[in-house]
Each structure stands twice: as C-alpha cells, then as structure tokens.
Write an enzyme that holds these catalytic residues in place. Structure first.
Site, PDB file in Angstrom:
ATOM      1  N   HIS A  32       4.548   4.962   2.846  1.00 56.99           N
ATOM      2  CA  HIS A  32       5.443   5.435   3.630  1.00 56.99           C
ATOM      3  C   HIS A  32       5.343   5.085   5.055  1.00 56.99           C
ATOM      4  O   HIS A  32       4.223   5.221   5.407  1.00 56.99           O
ATOM      5  CB  HIS A  32       5.531   7.053   3.590  1.00 56.99           C
ATOM      6  N   ARG A  51       4.000  -3.413  -0.570  1.00 60.97           N
ATOM      7  CA  ARG A  51       4.561  -2.878  -1.965  1.00 60.97           C
ATOM      8  C   ARG A  51       4.572  -4.301  -2.871  1.00 60.97           C
ATOM      9  O   ARG A  51       4.381  -3.871  -4.022  1.00 60.97           O
ATOM     10  CB  ARG A  51       6.151  -2.438  -1.504  1.00 60.97           C
ATOM     11  N   ASN A  63       5.392   3.846  -4.668  1.00 61.25           N
ATOM     12  CA  ASN A  63       5.382   2.649  -4.015  1.00 61.25           C
ATOM     13  C   ASN A  63       4.498   2.273  -2.834  1.00 61.25           C
ATOM     14  O   ASN A  63       4.651   1.699  -1.893  1.00 61.25           O
ATOM     15  CB  ASN A  63       6.816   2.320  -3.445  1.00 61.25           C
ATOM     16  N   LYS A  85       0.019   6.515  -0.272  1.00 57.51           N
ATOM     17  CA  LYS A  85       0.457   7.408  -1.217  1.00 57.51           C
ATOM     18  C   LYS A  85      -0.720   7.463  -2.324  1.00 57.51           C
ATOM     19  O   LYS A  85      -1.636   6.561  -2.311  1.00 57.51           O
ATOM     20  CB  LYS A  85       1.599   7.013  -1.777  1.00 57.51           C
ATOM     21  N   ARG A 116       7.227  -1.461   9.001  1.00 58.45           N
ATOM     22  CA  ARG A 116       8.096  -1.700   7.638  1.00 58.45           C
ATOM     23  C   ARG A 116       8.378  -3.209   7.204  1.00 58.45           C
ATOM     24  O   ARG A 116       8.461  -3.090   5.976  1.00 58.45           O
ATOM     25  CB  ARG A 116       9.627  -1.086   8.375  1.00 58.45           C
TER      26      ARG A 116
END
Length: 137
Positions: free
Chosen positions: A115, A102, A112, A9, A85
């Site tokens: 994605h 993160r 954060n 991000k 994840r």
C-alpha cells in the site's frame, strides 16, 4: 523533504520479500525514515481503510490486512508519493508494468503486496495514524 507511507502487506511479509521490497525503495532514492512490523487489529484496519467503508470490498480488505503482520514505513525523498506509486505499479498486478513491486511480488488485486499513500495530504494522515513525530528520523 516529501514523505509518504508504505505498507508491506501480509502476503508479501509471508513470502519473505520484505528486504527485496525495502531495497527497491532505497535503490530508487527513497530513505526509510521510520519502520515497524505490526499485527493490525480489526479496529485499526477498519479505521485505516475507513474511506472504503461503503465499498463492496471493504470487509475482505480488512480481513486480509489482519491475516498476518505488516511492515509499515515512512519513506522520504524528492517526490516520494509519486515515486513510491511508480515503484509499486498498478493496483492489479496483472496490469502492473514489469519490474514494479506488484508485478514481481503480488498475487492478485486483493493480495497486491503493498500500500502507498495516494497524495501528500493522505500521506500526512496515514503517517500520523501509525507513527508519533519522535519515531520519524
């Protein structure tokens, strides 16, 4: 081989930690099958996050995602969705385990850093949103 989508991000791109994040993927058995740096338009961000359209955070999410360039990748490997994840950590970096992306690079629940697709079904949809079949190799 399982595939998943990753987006680094704008906050992480701005911090200059793209290479560090990509290294986490590769050193944990995920191969980068496709990658590009893009500046999302408002329409693209709204379409990509359409599932959240009715949520109170939707407008802020879209604004954040168009605030700077992002790096979009297709990651490939055994259990790629779950592995990615796990590497990302909890959505809220304050709750993310030490050593996750993160925990190490995110600023807040909004900014954060990354994605990742949350299921194989969504991974397929998200990958097709950003990549043509001949761009994945």
């Amino acid at each position: 081989m399982e595939k998943t989508l990753s987006i680094i991000k704008p906050d992480a791109v701005k911090k200059g930690v793209i290479g560090k994040i990509l290294d986490r993927f590769e050193s944990n058995g995920l191969r980068i099958a496709a990658m590009k740096k893009v500046q999302l338009s408002k329409e693209q961000a709204e379409n990509f996050y359409a599932v959240h359209k009715e949520r109170p955070f939707f407008k802020d999410l879209v604004e954040f995602m168009i605030s700077g360039p992002v790096v979009v990748s297709v990651l490939e490997g055994e259990g790629a969705v779950l592995k990615n994840r796990d590497l990302m950590g909890a959505t809220n970096p304050k709750e993310a385990k030490a050593g996750t992306i993160r925990a190490d690079f995110a600023e807040s629940i909004d900014a954060n850093a990354v994605h990742g697709s949350d299921s194989l079904e969504n991974a397929k949809i998200e990958i097709e949103f950003f990549f043509k079949p001949n761009e994945i190799c």
